[in-house]
Design a protein around this motif. Structure first.
Motif, PDB file in Angstrom:
ATOM      1  N   VAL A 120       0.842  -1.201   0.000  1.00 18.36           N
ATOM      2  CA  VAL A 120       0.000   0.000   0.000  1.00 18.36           C
ATOM      3  C   VAL A 120       0.875   1.249   0.000  1.00 18.36           C
ATOM      4  O   VAL A 120       0.641   2.181  -0.772  1.00 18.36           O
ATOM      5  CB  VAL A 120      -0.971   0.003   1.208  1.00 18.36           C
ATOM      6  N   ALA A 121       1.897   1.279   0.849  1.00 22.01           N
ATOM      7  CA  ALA A 121       2.805   2.435   0.903  1.00 22.01           C
ATOM      8  C   ALA A 121       3.498   2.641  -0.442  1.00 22.01           C
ATOM      9  O   ALA A 121       3.630   3.781  -0.913  1.00 22.01           O
ATOM     10  CB  ALA A 121       3.830   2.248   2.013  1.00 22.01           C
ATOM     11  N   TYR A 122       3.926   1.558  -1.070  1.00 24.33           N
ATOM     12  CA  TYR A 122       4.574   1.649  -2.375  1.00 24.33           C
ATOM     13  C   TYR A 122       3.607   2.203  -3.425  1.00 24.33           C
ATOM     14  O   TYR A 122       3.969   3.094  -4.196  1.00 24.33           O
ATOM     15  CB  TYR A 122       5.092   0.277  -2.797  1.00 24.33           C
ATOM     16  N   GLU A 123       2.384   1.694  -3.456  1.00 20.18           N
ATOM     17  CA  GLU A 123       1.398   2.157  -4.437  1.00 20.18           C
ATOM     18  C   GLU A 123       1.061   3.626  -4.231  1.00 20.18           C
ATOM     19  O   GLU A 123       0.909   4.375  -5.199  1.00 20.18           O
ATOM     20  CB  GLU A 123       0.143   1.297  -4.364  1.00 20.18           C
ATOM     21  N   GLU A 124       0.942   4.046  -2.975  1.00 21.81           N
ATOM     22  CA  GLU A 124       0.672   5.460  -2.698  1.00 21.81           C
ATOM     23  C   GLU A 124       1.836   6.338  -3.146  1.00 21.81           C
ATOM     24  O   GLU A 124       1.630   7.411  -3.714  1.00 21.81           O
ATOM     25  CB  GLU A 124       0.362   5.659  -1.217  1.00 21.81           C
ATOM     26  N   LYS A 125       3.050   5.889  -2.906  1.00 20.74           N
ATOM     27  CA  LYS A 125       4.249   6.635  -3.328  1.00 20.74           C
ATOM     28  C   LYS A 125       4.288   6.763  -4.852  1.00 20.74           C
ATOM     29  O   LYS A 125       4.581   7.836  -5.392  1.00 20.74           O
ATOM     30  CB  LYS A 125       5.497   5.921  -2.824  1.00 20.74           C
ATOM     31  N   GLU A 126       3.976   5.683  -5.564  1.00 22.88           N
ATOM     32  CA  GLU A 126       3.945   5.702  -7.026  1.00 22.88           C
ATOM     33  C   GLU A 126       2.860   6.650  -7.544  1.00 22.88           C
ATOM     34  O   GLU A 126       3.077   7.393  -8.507  1.00 22.88           O
ATOM     35  CB  GLU A 126       3.711   4.295  -7.578  1.00 22.88           C
ATOM     36  N   ALA A 127       1.695   6.635  -6.922  1.00 29.41           N
ATOM     37  CA  ALA A 127       0.603   7.526  -7.334  1.00 29.41           C
ATOM     38  C   ALA A 127       0.981   8.983  -7.125  1.00 29.41           C
ATOM     39  O   ALA A 127       0.697   9.839  -7.981  1.00 29.41           O
ATOM     40  CB  ALA A 127      -0.680   7.182  -6.580  1.00 29.41           C
ATOM     41  N   VAL A 128       1.617   9.282  -6.010  1.00 27.43           N
ATOM     42  CA  VAL A 128       2.057  10.657  -5.736  1.00 27.43           C
ATOM     43  C   VAL A 128       3.091  11.093  -6.766  1.00 27.43           C
ATOM     44  O   VAL A 128       3.037  12.225  -7.276  1.00 27.43           O
ATOM     45  CB  VAL A 128       2.607  10.792  -4.296  1.00 27.43           C
ATOM     46  N   ALA A 129       4.016  10.216  -7.113  1.00 24.07           N
ATOM     47  CA  ALA A 129       5.032  10.550  -8.118  1.00 24.07           C
ATOM     48  C   ALA A 129       4.379  10.831  -9.465  1.00 24.07           C
ATOM     49  O   ALA A 129       4.740  11.800 -10.152  1.00 24.07           O
ATOM     50  CB  ALA A 129       6.047   9.419  -8.243  1.00 24.07           C
ATOM     51  N   TRP A 130       3.400  10.011  -9.865  1.00 26.94           N
ATOM     52  CA  TRP A 130       2.691  10.244 -11.129  1.00 26.94           C
ATOM     53  C   TRP A 130       1.961  11.579 -11.062  1.00 26.94           C
ATOM     54  O   TRP A 130       2.012  12.369 -12.011  1.00 26.94           O
ATOM     55  CB  TRP A 130       1.694   9.120 -11.423  1.00 26.94           C
ATOM     56  N   PHE A 131       1.275  11.839  -9.965  1.00 25.71           N
ATOM     57  CA  PHE A 131       0.514  13.079  -9.792  1.00 25.71           C
ATOM     58  C   PHE A 131       1.412  14.298  -9.906  1.00 25.71           C
ATOM     59  O   PHE A 131       1.083  15.257 -10.602  1.00 25.71           O
ATOM     60  CB  PHE A 131      -0.210  13.058  -8.446  1.00 25.71           C
ATOM     61  N   GLU A 132       2.540  14.279  -9.225  1.00 21.48           N
ATOM     62  CA  GLU A 132       3.459  15.424  -9.262  1.00 21.48           C
ATOM     63  C   GLU A 132       3.990  15.664 -10.669  1.00 21.48           C
ATOM     64  O   GLU A 132       4.087  16.799 -11.113  1.00 21.48           O
ATOM     65  CB  GLU A 132       4.597  15.226  -8.265  1.00 21.48           C
ATOM     66  N   LYS A 133       4.314  14.592 -11.360  1.00 19.97           N
ATOM     67  CA  LYS A 133       4.809  14.723 -12.728  1.00 19.97           C
ATOM     68  C   LYS A 133       3.707  15.229 -13.653  1.00 19.97           C
ATOM     69  O   LYS A 133       3.925  16.121 -14.472  1.00 19.97           O
ATOM     70  CB  LYS A 133       5.334  13.379 -13.227  1.00 19.97           C
ATOM     71  N   ALA A 134       2.508  14.680 -13.523  1.00 20.69           N
ATOM     72  CA  ALA A 134       1.398  15.058 -14.407  1.00 20.69           C
ATOM     73  C   ALA A 134       0.943  16.492 -14.176  1.00 20.69           C
ATOM     74  O   ALA A 134       0.562  17.186 -15.114  1.00 20.69           O
ATOM     75  CB  ALA A 134       0.221  14.103 -14.212  1.00 20.69           C
ATOM     76  N   SER A 135       0.978  16.951 -12.940  1.00 23.72           N
ATOM     77  CA  SER A 135       0.477  18.293 -12.653  1.00 23.72           C
ATOM     78  C   SER A 135       1.549  19.376 -12.748  1.00 23.72           C
ATOM     79  O   SER A 135       1.223  20.558 -12.711  1.00 23.72           O
ATOM     80  CB  SER A 135      -0.180  18.327 -11.272  1.00 23.72           C
ATOM     81  N   ALA A 136       2.795  18.987 -12.921  1.00 25.25           N
ATOM     82  CA  ALA A 136       3.893  19.964 -12.939  1.00 25.25           C
ATOM     83  C   ALA A 136       3.800  20.946 -14.094  1.00 25.25           C
ATOM     84  O   ALA A 136       4.054  22.130 -13.923  1.00 25.25           O
ATOM     85  CB  ALA A 136       5.235  19.234 -12.984  1.00 25.25           C
ATOM     86  N   ASP A 137       3.446  20.487 -15.266  1.00 19.86           N
ATOM     87  CA  ASP A 137       3.462  21.349 -16.458  1.00 19.86           C
ATOM     88  C   ASP A 137       2.073  21.734 -16.934  1.00 19.86           C
ATOM     89  O   ASP A 137       1.884  22.030 -18.100  1.00 19.86           O
ATOM     90  CB  ASP A 137       4.200  20.626 -17.596  1.00 19.86           C
ATOM     91  N   ARG A 138       1.096  21.724 -16.070  1.00 22.77           N
ATOM     92  CA  ARG A 138      -0.296  21.922 -16.505  1.00 22.77           C
ATOM     93  C   ARG A 138      -0.815  23.339 -16.309  1.00 22.77           C
ATOM     94  O   ARG A 138      -1.947  23.609 -16.651  1.00 22.77           O
ATOM     95  CB  ARG A 138      -1.217  20.944 -15.784  1.00 22.77           C
ATOM     96  N   GLY A 139      -0.040  24.217 -15.754  1.00 23.00           N
ATOM     97  CA  GLY A 139      -0.473  25.609 -15.649  1.00 23.00           C
ATOM     98  C   GLY A 139      -1.494  25.833 -14.554  1.00 23.00           C
ATOM     99  O   GLY A 139      -1.486  25.190 -13.523  1.00 23.00           O
ATOM    100  N   GLU A 140      -2.379  26.755 -14.830  1.00 24.81           N
ATOM    101  CA  GLU A 140      -3.347  27.246 -13.851  1.00 24.81           C
ATOM    102  C   GLU A 140      -4.551  26.326 -13.700  1.00 24.81           C
ATOM    103  O   GLU A 140      -5.631  26.601 -14.222  1.00 24.81           O
ATOM    104  CB  GLU A 140      -3.819  28.645 -14.261  1.00 24.81           C
ATOM    105  N   VAL A 141      -4.387  25.243 -12.962  1.00 25.87           N
ATOM    106  CA  VAL A 141      -5.488  24.324 -12.692  1.00 25.87           C
ATOM    107  C   VAL A 141      -5.492  24.037 -11.203  1.00 25.87           C
ATOM    108  O   VAL A 141      -4.459  23.713 -10.618  1.00 25.87           O
ATOM    109  CB  VAL A 141      -5.337  22.991 -13.472  1.00 25.87           C
ATOM    110  N   GLU A 142      -6.659  24.191 -10.587  1.00 24.61           N
ATOM    111  CA  GLU A 142      -6.796  23.823  -9.186  1.00 24.61           C
ATOM    112  C   GLU A 142      -6.929  22.308  -9.127  1.00 24.61           C
ATOM    113  O   GLU A 142      -7.922  21.737  -9.577  1.00 24.61           O
ATOM    114  CB  GLU A 142      -8.034  24.491  -8.579  1.00 24.61           C
ATOM    115  N   VAL A 143      -5.913  21.641  -8.616  1.00 20.29           N
ATOM    116  CA  VAL A 143      -5.873  20.188  -8.627  1.00 20.29           C
ATOM    117  C   VAL A 143      -5.457  19.660  -7.261  1.00 20.29           C
ATOM    118  O   VAL A 143      -4.638  20.270  -6.583  1.00 20.29           O
ATOM    119  CB  VAL A 143      -4.923  19.666  -9.734  1.00 20.29           C
ATOM    120  N   GLN A 144      -6.087  18.564  -6.876  1.00 19.91           N
ATOM    121  CA  GLN A 144      -5.711  17.921  -5.619  1.00 19.91           C
ATOM    122  C   GLN A 144      -5.693  16.413  -5.801  1.00 19.91           C
ATOM    123  O   GLN A 144      -6.447  15.868  -6.601  1.00 19.91           O
ATOM    124  CB  GLN A 144      -6.668  18.294  -4.493  1.00 19.91           C
TER     125      GLN A 144
END
Length: 136
Positions: free
Chosen positions: A69-93
């Motif tokens: 579970v900890a590994y899957e959560e860490k992987e999801a957070v890494a994907w989220f940070e990468k995906a939202s890094a270059d997306r500009g002005e979007v309110e995302v959580q």
């Protein structure tokens, strides 16, 4: 009436690039909040279906499941940070929920205006099949 919340369910590896693009673009276009949902079955629901497990094996299996579970959560957070890094002005959580996929997605989809999920051919992952059914 414009949407105010877009739901994007992901697994530990994220989602398809097409889904991520659409979800971020819709959120930007309609000035909506984007909720990225990572439902993750808890350790207790990952136990094998066995009639008897000794307490020692039960605890060992729970420890392994907690690490997964900890590994899957860490992987999801890494994907989220990468995906939202270059997306500009979007309110995302990012919302990580320990629970079964179906109920977690169904609950969040009820409060979202739009849910973005990959097609069957794009992501044949069992998690996405359950999430599609739940969102509907």
């Amino acid at each position: 009436m414009k949407p105010t919340r877009v739901l994007l369910p992901i697994n530990a590896k994220g989602t398809t690039s097409a889904c991520a693009d659409v979800a971020f673009d819709l959120a930007r276009l309609f000035e909506a909040e984007l909720e990225v949902l990572h439902p993750c079955p808890p350790p207790s629901q990952r136990l094998p279906y066995a009639t008897e497990l000794s307490p020692i094996y039960f605890e060992a299996y729970l420890d392994v499941s907690r690490k997964q579970v900890a590994y899957e959560e860490k992987e999801a957070v890494a994907w989220f940070e990468k995906a939202s890094a270059d997306r500009g002005e979007v309110e995302v959580q990012l919302l990580t929920v320990e629970g079964l996929v179906g109920p977690a997605v169904a609950q969040r989809a009820k409060t979202a205006d739009l849910s973005v999920l990959p097609t069957v051919s794009a992501a044949a992952d069992e998690m996405f099949a359950e999430a599609r059914d739940a969102a509907l």
